[in-house]
Design a protein around this motif. Structure first.
Motif, PDB file in Angstrom:
ATOM      1  N   GLY A 111       0.644  -1.300   0.101  1.00 59.26           N
ATOM      2  CA  GLY A 111      -0.052   0.056   0.022  1.00 59.26           C
ATOM      3  C   GLY A 111       0.801   1.314  -0.074  1.00 59.26           C
ATOM      4  N   ALA A 112       1.999   1.253  -0.038  1.00 56.92           N
ATOM      5  CA  ALA A 112       2.928   2.517  -0.101  1.00 56.92           C
ATOM      6  C   ALA A 112       2.590   3.226  -1.577  1.00 56.92           C
ATOM      7  N   ASP A 113       2.616   4.472  -1.323  1.00 58.94           N
ATOM      8  CA  ASP A 113       2.122   5.345  -2.436  1.00 58.94           C
ATOM      9  C   ASP A 113       3.472   5.280  -3.399  1.00 58.94           C
ATOM     10  N   PRO A 114       3.600   4.862  -4.789  1.00 59.73           N
ATOM     11  CA  PRO A 114       4.725   5.188  -5.673  1.00 59.73           C
ATOM     12  C   PRO A 114       4.788   6.719  -6.014  1.00 59.73           C
ATOM     13  N   ASN A 115       3.935   7.544  -5.490  1.00 62.32           N
ATOM     14  CA  ASN A 115       3.571   8.862  -6.053  1.00 62.32           C
ATOM     15  C   ASN A 115       4.116   9.771  -4.626  1.00 62.32           C
ATOM     16  N   SER A 116       4.234   9.133  -3.594  1.00 59.34           N
ATOM     17  CA  SER A 116       4.593   9.827  -2.436  1.00 59.34           C
ATOM     18  C   SER A 116       5.827  10.682  -2.545  1.00 59.34           C
ATOM     19  N   THR A 117       5.768  11.749  -1.816  1.00 58.52           N
ATOM     20  CA  THR A 117       7.154  12.974  -2.005  1.00 58.52           C
ATOM     21  C   THR A 117       7.849  12.818  -0.757  1.00 58.52           C
ATOM     22  N   SER A 118       8.859  13.314  -0.828  1.00 56.41           N
ATOM     23  CA  SER A 118       9.889  13.255   0.398  1.00 56.41           C
ATOM     24  C   SER A 118      10.753  14.778   0.033  1.00 56.41           C
ATOM     25  N   GLU A 119      11.244  14.904   1.310  1.00 64.21           N
ATOM     26  CA  GLU A 119      12.182  16.216   1.306  1.00 64.21           C
ATOM     27  C   GLU A 119      13.616  16.055   0.504  1.00 64.21           C
ATOM     28  N   VAL A 120      13.819  16.882  -0.016  1.00 64.17           N
ATOM     29  CA  VAL A 120      15.305  16.730  -0.823  1.00 64.17           C
ATOM     30  C   VAL A 120      15.837  17.952  -1.001  1.00 64.17           C
ATOM     31  N   LEU A 121      17.256  18.254  -0.617  1.00 66.94           N
ATOM     32  CA  LEU A 121      17.889  19.403  -0.422  1.00 66.94           C
ATOM     33  C   LEU A 121      18.592  19.732  -1.944  1.00 66.94           C
ATOM     34  N   VAL A 122      17.919  20.899  -2.610  1.00 67.93           N
ATOM     35  CA  VAL A 122      18.326  21.345  -3.972  1.00 67.93           C
ATOM     36  C   VAL A 122      18.605  22.648  -3.624  1.00 67.93           C
ATOM     37  N   ASP A 123      20.200  22.899  -4.280  1.00 67.42           N
ATOM     38  CA  ASP A 123      20.687  24.407  -4.230  1.00 67.42           C
ATOM     39  C   ASP A 123      20.607  24.957  -2.969  1.00 67.42           C
ATOM     40  N   GLY A 124      20.867  24.340  -2.031  1.00 66.71           N
ATOM     41  CA  GLY A 124      20.526  24.834  -0.629  1.00 66.71           C
ATOM     42  C   GLY A 124      19.014  25.081  -0.018  1.00 66.71           C
ATOM     43  N   PHE A 125      18.214  24.703  -0.886  1.00 65.18           N
ATOM     44  CA  PHE A 125      16.629  24.901  -0.602  1.00 65.18           C
ATOM     45  C   PHE A 125      16.104  23.317  -0.365  1.00 65.18           C
ATOM     46  N   ARG A 126      15.394  23.255   0.516  1.00 67.55           N
ATOM     47  CA  ARG A 126      14.539  22.071   1.019  1.00 67.55           C
ATOM     48  C   ARG A 126      13.420  22.025   0.337  1.00 67.55           C
ATOM     49  N   CYS A 127      13.291  21.049  -0.532  1.00 61.66           N
ATOM     50  CA  CYS A 127      12.098  20.850  -1.176  1.00 61.66           C
ATOM     51  C   CYS A 127      11.354  19.440  -1.184  1.00 61.66           C
ATOM     52  N   ARG A 128      10.145  19.256  -2.062  1.00 66.20           N
ATOM     53  CA  ARG A 128       9.641  17.898  -1.986  1.00 66.20           C
ATOM     54  C   ARG A 128       9.640  17.338  -3.403  1.00 66.20           C
ATOM     55  N   MET A 129      10.225  16.080  -3.350  1.00 64.44           N
ATOM     56  CA  MET A 129       9.830  15.363  -4.880  1.00 64.44           C
ATOM     57  C   MET A 129       9.380  14.070  -4.843  1.00 64.44           C
ATOM     58  N   SER A 130       8.628  13.656  -5.995  1.00 59.12           N
ATOM     59  CA  SER A 130       8.439  12.342  -6.070  1.00 59.12           C
ATOM     60  C   SER A 130       9.356  11.513  -5.987  1.00 59.12           C
ATOM     61  N   MET A 131       8.960  10.146  -5.443  1.00 59.71           N
ATOM     62  CA  MET A 131      10.128   9.024  -5.458  1.00 59.71           C
ATOM     63  C   MET A 131      10.883   9.154  -6.774  1.00 59.71           C
ATOM     64  N   LEU A 132      10.068   8.929  -7.869  1.00 59.10           N
ATOM     65  CA  LEU A 132      10.578   9.027  -9.218  1.00 59.10           C
ATOM     66  C   LEU A 132      11.440  10.057  -9.574  1.00 59.10           C
ATOM     67  N   SER A 133      11.120  11.354  -9.506  1.00 63.18           N
ATOM     68  CA  SER A 133      11.972  12.318  -9.454  1.00 63.18           C
ATOM     69  C   SER A 133      12.872  12.414  -8.569  1.00 63.18           C
ATOM     70  N   ASP A 168       6.181  18.634  -8.272  1.00 59.42           N
ATOM     71  CA  ASP A 168       5.932  18.925  -6.808  1.00 59.42           C
ATOM     72  C   ASP A 168       6.427  20.360  -6.398  1.00 59.42           C
ATOM     73  N   GLN A 169       5.731  21.136  -5.665  1.00 58.24           N
ATOM     74  CA  GLN A 169       6.173  22.380  -5.228  1.00 58.24           C
ATOM     75  C   GLN A 169       6.937  22.253  -4.163  1.00 58.24           C
ATOM     76  N   GLY A 170       7.828  23.146  -4.141  1.00 54.39           N
ATOM     77  CA  GLY A 170       8.682  23.334  -2.935  1.00 54.39           C
ATOM     78  C   GLY A 170       7.999  23.933  -1.860  1.00 54.39           C
ATOM     79  N   LEU A 171       8.223  23.584  -0.712  1.00 52.87           N
ATOM     80  CA  LEU A 171       7.377  23.951   0.554  1.00 52.87           C
ATOM     81  C   LEU A 171       8.197  24.241   1.660  1.00 52.87           C
ATOM     82  N   ASP A 172       7.967  25.451   2.251  1.00 52.15           N
ATOM     83  CA  ASP A 172       8.625  25.931   3.272  1.00 52.15           C
ATOM     84  C   ASP A 172      10.115  25.965   3.126  1.00 52.15           C
ATOM     85  N   LEU A 173      10.537  26.406   1.935  1.00 55.03           N
ATOM     86  CA  LEU A 173      12.053  26.365   1.535  1.00 55.03           C
ATOM     87  C   LEU A 173      12.967  27.003   2.572  1.00 55.03           C
TER      88      LEU A 173
END
Length: 276
Positions: A111-133, A168-173
């Motif tokens: 039941g884990a969602d393959p489109n779930s998002t997680s936090e990733v650090l990109v160019d000093g910003f914290r953003c969220r990406m899907s698992m595939l991204s 996926d939009q960056g949130l609270d970067l």
């Protein structure tokens, strides 16, 4: 009982866990005092494992739990448990091994969602990406996962229903040196691929990166992975239709044999073969 099962999982006592799960009244999806389900504890234990044997043991425990009905869509409140599919690609003793794929099959199947998002650090910003991204974005990082294994993982995610068009939009970067801000930067699979090769130009000559890019592009154009893998089948049926109407001839013995077969039968057989 739930706390006892959690403690036993943490200790890696697989046989004891198996025995406890057979007791009357055990709810495999109940949460312990720390708000974690048994499968959640198992995922965290695998993430913190000190050896591949420990990680493999937790995988076997996870299989026991899922066989008893454990779900992977609500494992607990910890950050990792909100996005459990991150674990197999970040655990030092799971990432890059065959168990990495096994964990994905297990968790997505539970039941884990393959489109779930997680936090990733990109160019000093914290953003969220899907698992595939996320998997595509880290293409240049080959210390644990080679480009060949990353391609196999991309195929697994797409087959499981991962959407390459998710944006996926960056949130609270938050910049390391500045105040909190909000951004609307999007991180689709295509962006992740382009950014990966921009950071590591040598990827342009990597056969697995090139294959991944073609695959993602094809899935986006087709609309879904299922439609993408069926494209060659549709072309085959078109050729058979022309041959059946006498507008096309062939010397290929296989094609000749298929001309007399009902198109529905051909479609069902080849669809099963392509999607299995």
């Amino acid at each position: 009982m739930t706390n006892a099962i959690s403690a036993t999982i943490n200790l890696g006592f697989r046989k004891t866990v198996e025995t406890m799960l057979k007791l009357d009244g055990v709810d495999v999806n109940a949460r312990d005092d720390d708000g974690r389900t048994a499968l959640g504890v198992c995922v965290l234990a695998a993430a913190q494992s000190q050896s591949r044997n420990e990680a493999r043991n937790q995988l076997e425990i996870g299989r026991l739990l899922v066989a008893r009905g454990a779900r992977a869509d609500a494992l607990g409140d910890a950050r990792l448990l909100q996005s459990p599919l991150v674990m197999p690609i970040t655990s030092l003793n799971v990432a890059g091994t065959d168990d990495m794929y096994a964990w994905y099959d297990l968790l997505i199947g539970a039941g884990a969602d393959p489109n779930s998002t997680s936090e990733v650090l990109v160019d000093g910003f914290r953003c969220r990406m899907s698992m595939l991204s996320r998997v595509l974005f880290f293409f240049p990082v080959t210390a644990l996962i080679t480009t060949e294994k990353r391609l196999a993982l991309i195929k697994l995610l797409l087959r499981a229903g991962a959407n390459p068009c998710v944006r996926d939009q960056g949130l609270d970067l938050l910049r390391d040196w500045g105040p909190r801000s909000y951004a609307c930067t999007t991180y689709s699979a295509t962006w992740a691929l382009d950014d990966a090769v921009a950071r590591a130009p040598e990827l342009a000559d990597d056969e697995h990166y090139v294959a991944a890019k073609c695959l993602v592009k094809g899935v986006v154009a087709a609309g879904s992975y299922k439609k993408y893998v069926r494209l060659p089948l549709q072309e085959l049926l078109n050729l058979l239709s022309l041959a059946q109407r006498g507008k096309l001839t062939t010397t290929d013995p296989v094609m000749k044999a298929l001309v007399g077969v009902d198109n529905h039968v051909v479609w069902n057989v080849f669809t099963y073969w392509a999607e299995s």
